[in-house]
Enzyme design. Structure first.
Site, PDB file in Angstrom:
ATOM      1  N   HIS A 165     -28.112 -34.197 -26.641  1.00 38.23           N
ATOM      2  CA  HIS A 165     -28.691 -34.131 -25.309  1.00 38.23           C
ATOM      3  C   HIS A 165     -30.200 -34.298 -25.429  1.00 38.23           C
ATOM      4  CE1 HIS A 165     -25.437 -31.627 -22.965  1.00 38.23           C
ATOM      5  NE2 HIS A 165     -25.319 -32.918 -22.720  1.00 38.23           N
ATOM      6  N   CYS A 262     -30.887 -24.748 -22.933  1.00 43.34           N
ATOM      7  CA  CYS A 262     -29.490 -24.888 -22.560  1.00 43.34           C
ATOM      8  C   CYS A 262     -29.016 -23.734 -21.673  1.00 43.34           C
ATOM      9  CB  CYS A 262     -28.602 -24.980 -23.797  1.00 43.34           C
ATOM     10  SG  CYS A 262     -28.718 -26.537 -24.692  1.00 43.34           S
TER      11      CYS A 262
END
Length: 269
Positions: A165, A262
């Site tokens: 990511h 996150c």
């Protein structure tokens, strides 16, 4: 510029690693759930001590990855682009996030057509959306986001599966400016590295050890930068730029492939 922020987090009440969809996940290494909860609570309490507001999303016992709240949506100027997850294990989280936003008065909540994983692969600067692609989010999500938010999207190709990511390889340090980021160059393709060097010539660039410690999976409010305490090589460069680094330990959450960012979605506007 420092201003109080509003964040969304989801307690890790049911967090576990039962499957593997990234190189950090290993079901053979069990999670110490009480320790994971304590680490998460410490991060939440640090945000609040800095003057930020933290909203909490009630976890679903059937969705153990909901602790990674950043993946559920992208919010810019009060508009919400929901997520569409790449893997079926997380697919049901998207609807839970969209419903949370609608229940709290967000009137423009879009269910996306193309795969994106929220702030996992979108990062916001003053003028642009930086958008990752290569392992999870579809390139087709980039024009979809540009049309919805009316902001130019800069696409960046991720090439190292450890950094699957964008938020594992790049952090925006001040979203009131277009020139304040830190990133790990080797996570990106040669062309994307050239784009980053052109856009951010004064960026902080992380080395291998700090990147592996998830040091780029950080949250900055423009003054304070919360990042994994093991990313020791980033602390002095941040101080030299006028930021206050705050080290946190989310070692149990890293077993699922996530850290500070996150676990944190920003509610902009």
């Amino acid at each position: 510029m420092y201003t109080p922020r509003r964040y969304l987090m989801c307690p890790p009440a049911y967090f576990a690693v039962t499957y593997s969809i990234n190189p950090w996940m290993d079901p053979a290494k069990p999670v110490d759930l009480p320790l994971a909860v304590a680490q998460w609570e410490s991060l939440r309490d640090t945000y609040r001590a800095l003057g930020h507001t933290v909203e909490e999303l009630v976890p679903d016992p059937e969705l153990p990855d909901m602790v990674y709240a950043a993946n559920g949506a992208l919010v810019v100027d009060g508009r919400v682009l929901g997520a569409r997850f790449a893997h079926p294990e997380r697919a049901r989280e998207a609807a839970v996030h969209r419903e949370w936003y609608r229940e709290r008065g967000f009137t423009e909540v879009r269910e996306p057509e193309h795969v994106n994983e929220g702030e996992g692969d979108f990062a916001v600067t003053a003028s642009w959306l930086l958008a990752g692609r290569g392992f999870r989010s579809s390139p087709l999500s980039h024009p979809e986001a540009q049309e919805f938010f009316g902001r130019p999207v800069v696409g960046l190709d991720l090439v190292d599966p450890r950094f699957y990511h964008l938020d594992t390889a790049l952090c925006v340090l001040d979203d009131t400016r277009d020139d304040a980021v830190m990133y790990y160059p080797r996570a990106f393709s040669p062309g994307s590295r050239a784009v980053l060097a052109r856009l951010f010539p004064d960026a902080i660039t992380a080395g291998e050890d700090d990147a592996r410690a998830f040091g780029l999976n950080a949250v900055s409010d423009g003054r304070h930068v919360l990042l994994p305490q093991a990313a020791v090589g980033l602390f002095e460069p941040l101080r030299e730029r006028g930021y206050e680094p705050i080290g946190v330990d989310l070692g149990e959450l890293l077993k699922g492939g996530g850290s500070v960012k996150c676990c944190t979605a920003e509610l902009r506007g």
